[in-house]
Design a protein around this motif. Structure first.
Motif, PDB file in Angstrom:
ATOM      1  N   MET A  26      47.109  45.015  55.953  1.00  0.00           N
ATOM      2  CA  MET A  26      45.981  45.158  55.016  1.00  0.00           C
ATOM      3  C   MET A  26      46.401  44.841  53.578  1.00  0.00           C
ATOM      4  O   MET A  26      45.571  44.492  52.756  1.00  0.00           O
ATOM      5  N   GLU A  27      47.665  44.992  53.307  1.00  0.00           N
ATOM      6  CA  GLU A  27      48.171  44.745  51.950  1.00  0.00           C
ATOM      7  C   GLU A  27      48.898  43.403  51.859  1.00  0.00           C
ATOM      8  O   GLU A  27      49.588  43.131  50.880  1.00  0.00           O
ATOM      9  N   PRO A  40      44.519  35.247  47.023  1.00  0.00           N
ATOM     10  CA  PRO A  40      45.350  36.427  46.688  1.00  0.00           C
ATOM     11  C   PRO A  40      46.844  36.103  46.615  1.00  0.00           C
ATOM     12  O   PRO A  40      47.588  36.745  45.880  1.00  0.00           O
ATOM     13  N   LYS A  47      36.218  38.833  44.138  1.00  0.00           N
ATOM     14  CA  LYS A  47      37.156  39.643  44.936  1.00  0.00           C
ATOM     15  C   LYS A  47      38.569  39.547  44.368  1.00  0.00           C
ATOM     16  O   LYS A  47      39.317  40.516  44.380  1.00  0.00           O
ATOM     17  N   ILE A  48      38.911  38.374  43.868  1.00  0.00           N
ATOM     18  CA  ILE A  48      40.245  38.184  43.268  1.00  0.00           C
ATOM     19  C   ILE A  48      40.297  38.927  41.935  1.00  0.00           C
ATOM     20  O   ILE A  48      41.306  39.558  41.611  1.00  0.00           O
ATOM     21  N   ARG A  67      49.701  37.485  44.098  1.00  0.00           N
ATOM     22  CA  ARG A  67      50.884  38.199  44.602  1.00  0.00           C
ATOM     23  C   ARG A  67      52.175  37.543  44.121  1.00  0.00           C
ATOM     24  O   ARG A  67      53.121  38.223  43.730  1.00  0.00           O
ATOM     25  N   LEU A  92      51.726  46.731  45.007  1.00  0.00           N
ATOM     26  CA  LEU A  92      51.277  45.620  45.864  1.00  0.00           C
ATOM     27  C   LEU A  92      51.232  46.018  47.335  1.00  0.00           C
ATOM     28  O   LEU A  92      50.398  45.511  48.088  1.00  0.00           O
ATOM     29  N   ASN A  93      52.137  46.914  47.714  1.00  0.00           N
ATOM     30  CA  ASN A  93      52.166  47.346  49.117  1.00  0.00           C
ATOM     31  C   ASN A  93      51.151  48.430  49.418  1.00  0.00           C
ATOM     32  O   ASN A  93      51.060  48.897  50.547  1.00  0.00           O
ATOM     33  N   THR A  94      50.409  48.860  48.401  1.00  0.00           N
ATOM     34  CA  THR A  94      49.414  49.919  48.610  1.00  0.00           C
ATOM     35  C   THR A  94      47.988  49.400  48.424  1.00  0.00           C
ATOM     36  O   THR A  94      47.075  49.857  49.116  1.00  0.00           O
ATOM     37  N   ILE A  95      47.838  48.473  47.498  1.00  0.00           N
ATOM     38  CA  ILE A  95      46.476  47.975  47.241  1.00  0.00           C
ATOM     39  C   ILE A  95      46.119  46.898  48.261  1.00  0.00           C
ATOM     40  O   ILE A  95      46.878  45.942  48.463  1.00  0.00           O
ATOM     41  N   GLU A  96      44.983  47.103  48.848  1.00  0.00           N
ATOM     42  CA  GLU A  96      44.561  46.162  49.907  1.00  0.00           C
ATOM     43  C   GLU A  96      44.275  44.782  49.332  1.00  0.00           C
ATOM     44  O   GLU A  96      43.645  44.653  48.284  1.00  0.00           O
ATOM     45  N   VAL A  97      44.725  43.786  50.061  1.00  0.00           N
ATOM     46  CA  VAL A  97      44.456  42.401  49.669  1.00  0.00           C
ATOM     47  C   VAL A  97      43.025  42.076  50.111  1.00  0.00           C
ATOM     48  O   VAL A  97      42.637  42.438  51.217  1.00  0.00           O
ATOM     49  N   PRO A  98      42.236  41.455  49.266  1.00  0.00           N
ATOM     50  CA  PRO A  98      40.835  41.175  49.663  1.00  0.00           C
ATOM     51  C   PRO A  98      40.740  40.177  50.831  1.00  0.00           C
ATOM     52  O   PRO A  98      41.623  39.367  51.018  1.00  0.00           O
ATOM     53  N   ASN A 137      45.868  56.135  45.124  1.00  0.00           N
ATOM     54  CA  ASN A 137      46.723  56.724  46.156  1.00  0.00           C
ATOM     55  C   ASN A 137      48.197  56.448  45.873  1.00  0.00           C
ATOM     56  O   ASN A 137      48.994  56.243  46.792  1.00  0.00           O
TER      57      ASN A 137
END
Lengths: 320, 328
Positions: free
Chosen positions: A240-241, B286, B229-230, B290, B322-328, B248
């Motif tokens: 998801m990330e 995205p 979304k971006i 990133r 980056l590892n917590t926020i969801e990629v659109p 979070n």
């Protein structure tokens, strides 16, 4: 004869002086000659003289003899025809018992012709202590006096207390009513297996007929989200990330099937074009995306062994 | 869709020089692809780059080669503690013959500036350079002079020799679009570097494009499509540096002293567009965000003493975000 004349002149001169001197006098008195220690006694000084005579007072410092001078009044001057009267009151005290003498005070009377001294009479005063009755027992120190209760003495404390109670009440209410910190909504129910959840969600998405109603972006967003969540749960990586390339790289590590990899690549790339490049996909793209998504899920369902202790993956998987 | 197609077509034409540039730079620079790519991104996005790396990693060579390939003027300024602003921007000199003051331009009047060891110079010199970076103009006496376009400043900081340096204030570091960490080349790359430097002949880059083409490319880059979304993804990342607990990421709260400024969002969006341009795309994905997130944000986040004590870097914090926020 000459001697007589000189004698008469001297007699007249001295007689006149005597006359003046006799008309100037000092009167000193005290209120009492018996007092208790610490009591204050008034010493009254009165000097009476002719106007022409200048009186110089003795200097009185902080004590007279062994008596302590508490205070001195200003010299009060009263003129009566040719006479002048000076009055002063001095308050004296002593803190030791005994007999004290007020010595004679010397005033200077200055006249044009001569200067003479006026002396006061010496006075005596005795200071005594309190008589203690030794027959009576020794009493304890008196307790502090009770002050009668008056509400006005406590008014500010009462107001402060009321404000404090109100503040505590509002603070409790604020903390009780405050919105609880947002709880993280779990993305999935861990009790439902990943593939069942994914297949159910895909079925639900298909039934909503989003792309048929031109909601292409929403359709592909949800489809890829279902697929990414499945991959995250099934293969334990942060799908998801992750970006499309990262997902494909991770997928390639765990799945050997080229077809599945190619299909996932197409699904994710079409979705990227729809989501980020405003591309309108063809109906075939939409149908194929759903079909391939189902195929990816179904092809990677873990195979459970008989004893159900060890779960194996589909033959397409590398990690079995 | 027609819009995106048009933009794509424009980009195909406008970005054709990217391959040529890569080819020419590749003749001289071996490895360091990430650094070269970031230099091109900054050049196209009209930004500046702060480089950090030990000496000898081809930082100077890279920008010199880029300048040669673009047919642009290059200046290298070694920052020292006794440097004065006039040494940088120029000054008025009295001409005895003409009996008047004449302008003497400083080295800042170039397209590509390498400000070597920027933190060795005192604050007033740093300010002079950073002001010219921001305003794209300098004032000498009564004359306000525009700097040439394109104008790219590549400043280096030496992480090993911190003694006798004047650290750049946060407000000034913020003006750099990216802070790129230059690492050692791989063994294979170093073998090729070794061979190239010991060969009897050396290759020089040719001028394959001119500054005007860069200016035209900048105009095309502005048209690249950045989806909502971006935008949301960029804002989520930047806001997570400021209020991690709302994303979070409560564990980062005690590690972050201050988060990224709005320049972080602006530069991340601009740099992502430039990345899309280099990849010959008319839209941002995205992945562009990133790839550049660390370079754009690492110098905009202040870490606490607690983070320093635990040897946590801004890169660690960005990676966690980056590892917590969801990629659109």
């Amino acid at each position: 004869m000459m001697r007589k004349i000189i004698f008469i002149i001297l007699f007249v001169i001295l007689g006149v002086y005597q006359f003046y001197a006799q008309n100037s006098y000092v009167k000193v008195s005290i209120d009492t000659n018996k007092a208790l220690i610490g009591d204050q006694v008034n010493l009254n000084i009165e000097v009476n003289s002719k106007k022409k005579i200048q009186i110089v007072n003795p200097i009185i410092t902080d004590s007279i003899g062994k008596l302590i001078v508490v205070s001195k009044s200003k010299i009060d001057t009263t003129i009566k025809e040719n006479d002048i009267v000076y009055k002063q009151k001095i308050i004296l005290t002593a803190f030791d018992s005994g007999y004290y003498q007020i010595p004679s005070m010397q005033f200077l009377a200055i006249d044009k012709l001569d200067t003479s001294f006026l002396n006061s009479n010496p006075l005596g005063i005795s200071f005594s202590t309190l008589a203690i009755d030794t027959t009576k027992p020794i009493k304890d120190i008196k307790p502090p006096l009770e002050i009668p209760f008056n509400i006005m003495d406590y008014i500010w404390y009462i107001i402060g207390g009321i404000f404090l109670i109100i503040a505590i009440f509002f603070a409790i209410r604020y903390f009780k009513n405050r919105k609880p910190t947002e709880k993280v909504i779990p993305r999935f129910d861990p009790k439902i297996p990943a593939h069942i959840q994914a297949l159910n969600d895909l079925k639900q998405l298909e039934s909503e007929k989003l792309w048929q109603n031109d909601y292409f972006k929403e359709y592909h967003s949800r489809l890829t989200d279902i697929l990414r969540l499945y991959l995250e749960r099934r293969f334990n990586f942060l799908a998801m990330e992750s970006t499309t390339t990262e997902i494909l790289d991770e997928f390639a590590k765990v799945i050997s099937s080229r077809d599945l990899h190619s299909n996932l690549n197409i699904i994710l790339n079409i979705a990227d074009m729809v989501k980020f490049a405003k591309q309108i996909p063809t109906p075939e793209d939409n149908i194929k995306a759903m079909e391939w998504a189902r195929q990816i899920v179904e092809s990677t369902i873990p195979i459970e062994t008989e004893d159900k202790d060890i779960s194996q993956t589909n033959p397409n998987s590398k990690n079995d | 869709m027609a819009d995106i197609r048009e933009i794509n077509e424009k980009i195909q034409v406008a970005s054709s020089f990217i391959d040529l540039l890569n080819l020419e730079i590749g003749k001289v620079i071996i490895g360091q692809k990430s650094m070269v790519e970031r230099l091109m991104i900054a050049l196209i996005a009209n930004g500046h780059v702060l480089l950090e790396g030990v000496p000898g990693l081809a930082k100077t060579l890279a920008i010199k080669t880029l300048a040669s390939a673009i047919d642009a003027k290059f200046s290298r300024i070694q920052f020292t503690p006794d440097l004065l602003p006039a040494d940088l921007i120029g000054t008025m000199i009295y001409n005895q013959k003409k009996e008047e003051f004449t302008l003497r331009y400083g080295p800042v009047f170039a397209n590509f500036i390498l400000a070597d060891e920027i933190n060795r110079a005192p604050a007033k010199v740093q300010s002079a350079l950073l002001e010219s970076m921001q305003e794209r103009q300098v004032t000498i006496g009564e004359h306000t002079l525009k700097l040439p376009e394109p104008f790219l400043v590549l400043a280096t900081e030496n992480p090993l020799e911190q003694e006798g340096t004047y650290p750049l204030p946060e407000a000034q570091v913020d003006r750099f679009m990216m802070k790129v960490i230059v690492n050692y080349p791989s063994r294979e790359e170093e073998k090729m570097i070794l061979r190239q430097n010991t060969a009897p002949t050396s290759q020089n880059p040719n001028a394959v494009i001119n500054p005007q083409q860069i200016m035209e490319a900048r105009e095309v880059v502005k048209e690249i499509y950045l989806d909502e979304k971006i935008e949301k993804y960029i804002l989520d990342i930047v806001f997570a540096t400021r209020k991690p607990e709302e994303y979070n990421l409560g564990r980062l709260k005690n590690l972050i002293h201050y988060g990224s400024s709005p320049r972080g969002s602006i530069f991340l969006a601009q740099a992502s567009k430039s990345m899309a341009f280099i990849k010959k795309r008319g839209f941002v994905i995205p992945e562009d965000v990133r790839l550049l997130c660390n370079d754009v944000l690492r110098h905009r986040i202040g870490i606490t003493y607690e983070a320093e004590a635990e040897s946590i870097t801004t890169d660690d914090i960005i990676n966690e975000i980056l590892n917590t926020i969801e990629v659109p």
